[in-house]
Design a protein around this motif. Structure first.
Motif, short mmCIF file in Angstrom:
data_model
loop_
_atom_site.label_atom_id
_atom_site.label_comp_id
_atom_site.label_asym_id
_atom_site.label_seq_id
_atom_site.Cartn_x
_atom_site.Cartn_y
_atom_site.Cartn_z
N GLU A 9 0.83 -1.20 0.00
CA GLU A 9 0.00 0.00 0.00
C GLU A 9 0.86 1.25 0.00
O GLU A 9 1.86 1.33 0.71
N ILE A 10 0.47 2.23 -0.81
CA ILE A 10 1.04 3.56 -0.73
C ILE A 10 -0.03 4.48 -0.16
O ILE A 10 -1.20 4.37 -0.49
N MET A 11 0.39 5.38 0.72
CA MET A 11 -0.56 6.24 1.42
C MET A 11 -0.26 7.71 1.20
O MET A 11 0.84 8.09 0.81
N LEU A 12 -1.25 8.53 1.47
CA LEU A 12 -1.06 9.96 1.59
C LEU A 12 -0.48 10.23 2.97
O LEU A 12 -1.02 9.78 3.98
N ARG A 13 0.66 10.92 3.02
CA ARG A 13 1.32 11.24 4.28
C ARG A 13 1.05 12.70 4.62
O ARG A 13 1.38 13.60 3.84
N LEU A 14 0.43 12.95 5.77
CA LEU A 14 0.15 14.30 6.24
C LEU A 14 0.97 14.56 7.50
O LEU A 14 0.70 14.00 8.55
N LYS A 15 1.99 15.40 7.35
CA LYS A 15 2.93 15.66 8.43
C LYS A 15 2.81 17.10 8.91
O LYS A 15 2.66 18.02 8.11
N THR A 16 2.91 17.28 10.22
CA THR A 16 2.93 18.64 10.75
C THR A 16 4.20 19.36 10.30
O THR A 16 5.24 18.74 10.11
N PRO A 17 4.15 20.69 10.13
CA PRO A 17 5.36 21.41 9.74
C PRO A 17 6.45 21.31 10.81
O PRO A 17 6.16 21.41 12.01
N GLY A 18 7.68 21.10 10.37
CA GLY A 18 8.79 21.04 11.32
C GLY A 18 8.56 20.01 12.40
O GLY A 18 8.30 18.84 12.11
N HIS A 19 8.64 20.45 13.65
CA HIS A 19 8.41 19.57 14.78
C HIS A 19 7.16 19.99 15.57
O HIS A 19 7.06 19.75 16.77
N GLU A 20 6.20 20.59 14.88
CA GLU A 20 4.97 21.03 15.55
C GLU A 20 4.13 19.85 16.00
O GLU A 20 4.20 18.75 15.45
#
Length: 338
Positions: A9-20
């Motif tokens: 599976e490939i997913m959409l990755r949603l990451k917070t900016p920086g280390h927020e």
């Protein structure tokens, strides 16, 4: 057709900016990633003919996922268009003594709803020489588990070498089966096993008195653990185990060991990684570099050193994908870490 395939599976990755922290600001960095897709991208970056097998919905999100893979030269001709959604994972990067957090939103994703018989393995494996799979896809659903076992069985019947990163994810095994109930059957068809210090215990139920929580390593225990894996799985030729020492979220020791039936036990050089940019995909970068190394070098020690150096470099790169070349890895292998 691609020679080196990965399935998952490939997913959409949603990451917070920086280390927020999550929702500290109303933004997420949207990229793509996932264990098996990360391997396909890295193999293509190393110059190998790489392809990815999965299912994605026939909508704009699915289409842009395919375009991202194509951008790295990954063959996408065996991606099935079905289902209604792409799985998502949310990432909050840790710092110092605060660990990273991952939240999965992948129920009813396109690949998790596929079942045995949905892929034409004879056509997919025509001209291929290697298949890579992980323990993540079998954790999604019973259908995914059955499909994963069908995949490796058909790959072996077609004469492919099969590698598997055992990749235990406790948050995913929720459909009524414990990981060993599925993985012990799947691994019977594996030639090259890849794991970390927890995977052998949680995915296969194999223990050699290794303390996965201490953050410290006793390589003698890993030597015994690797021997035990090969004893229990007589058709497996090679087992590689990554050795991570986690001092905090920013500083890790990184090395690995490898055992094969012809050459015995090997231990790699150890890297001290400080100021980690992104450790997500670190295990996938090891798997892809090991696959390259096993095919590029006759010396298994060199294969192991390439895998560890390649995955060491991944810790300096933001995102799931390991964007490094063979020349860069070999430079670090040669001792140039400046």
């Amino acid at each position: 057709m691609a020679e080196y395939l990965s399935f998952g599976e490939i997913m959409l990755r949603l990451k917070t900016p920086g280390h927020e922290r999550f929702f500290q600001s109303p933004e997420f960095e949207a990229t793509f990633g996932g264990g098996e897709a990360n391997v396909a991208v890295a193999l293509s970056n190393y110059g190998l003919s790489s392809g990815f097998v999965t299912a994605l919905p026939d909508n704009d999100v699915g289409e842009n996922t395919v375009r991202e893979l194509r951008r790295f030269g990954v063959d996408t001709s065996n991606i099935r268009r079905s289902g209604n959604r792409v799985g998502i994972y949310f990432l909050e990067a840790g710092a110092n003594q605060r660990p990273s957090k991952v939240i999965y939103d992948r129920a009813h994703s396109a690949i998790s709803e596929c079942k045995p018989g949905d892929f034409d393995w004879d056509e997919i494996f025509d001209g291929a020489k290697w298949l890579h799979i992980t323990g993540i896809t079998p954790a999604l659903s019973q259908d995914s588990a059955d499909l994963s076992i069908e995949c490796v069985q058909q790959a072996k019947a077609a004469g492919l070498t099969v590698s598997c990163d055992f990749n235990y994810r406790g948050k995913l095994w929720k459909y009524g089966k414990a990981a060993p109930e599925v993985m012990t059957e799947l691994v019977k068809h594996v030639d090259v096993g890849i794991a970390n210090e927890e995977d052998c215990q949680q995915s296969l139920g194999i223990s050699a008195d290794v303390d996965v929580e201490s953050g410290e390593l006793d390589t003698k225990k890993y030597e015994a653990l690797s021997q035990k894996v090969l004893q229990l799985y007589p058709d497996m030729a090679t087992i590689a185990i990554t050795l991570r020492e986690s001092m905090n979220a920013n500083r890790n020791g990184w090395s690995a060991c490898l055992r094969d039936r012809s050459g015995g036990f090997r231990l790699s050089r150890r890297y001290e990684i400080t100021d980690i940019i992104d450790r997500v995909g670190g295990g996938d970068s090891f798997a892809s570099a090991l696959i390259y190394g096993l095919n590029a070098y006759e010396d298994r020690q060199q294969s192991l050193e390439f895998a560890v150096a390649g995955s060491c470099l991944k810790h300096s790169i933001l995102g799931d994908f390991n964007r490094v070349s063979v020349a860069e890895v070999e430079k670090l292998m040669g001792g140039d870490g400046s």
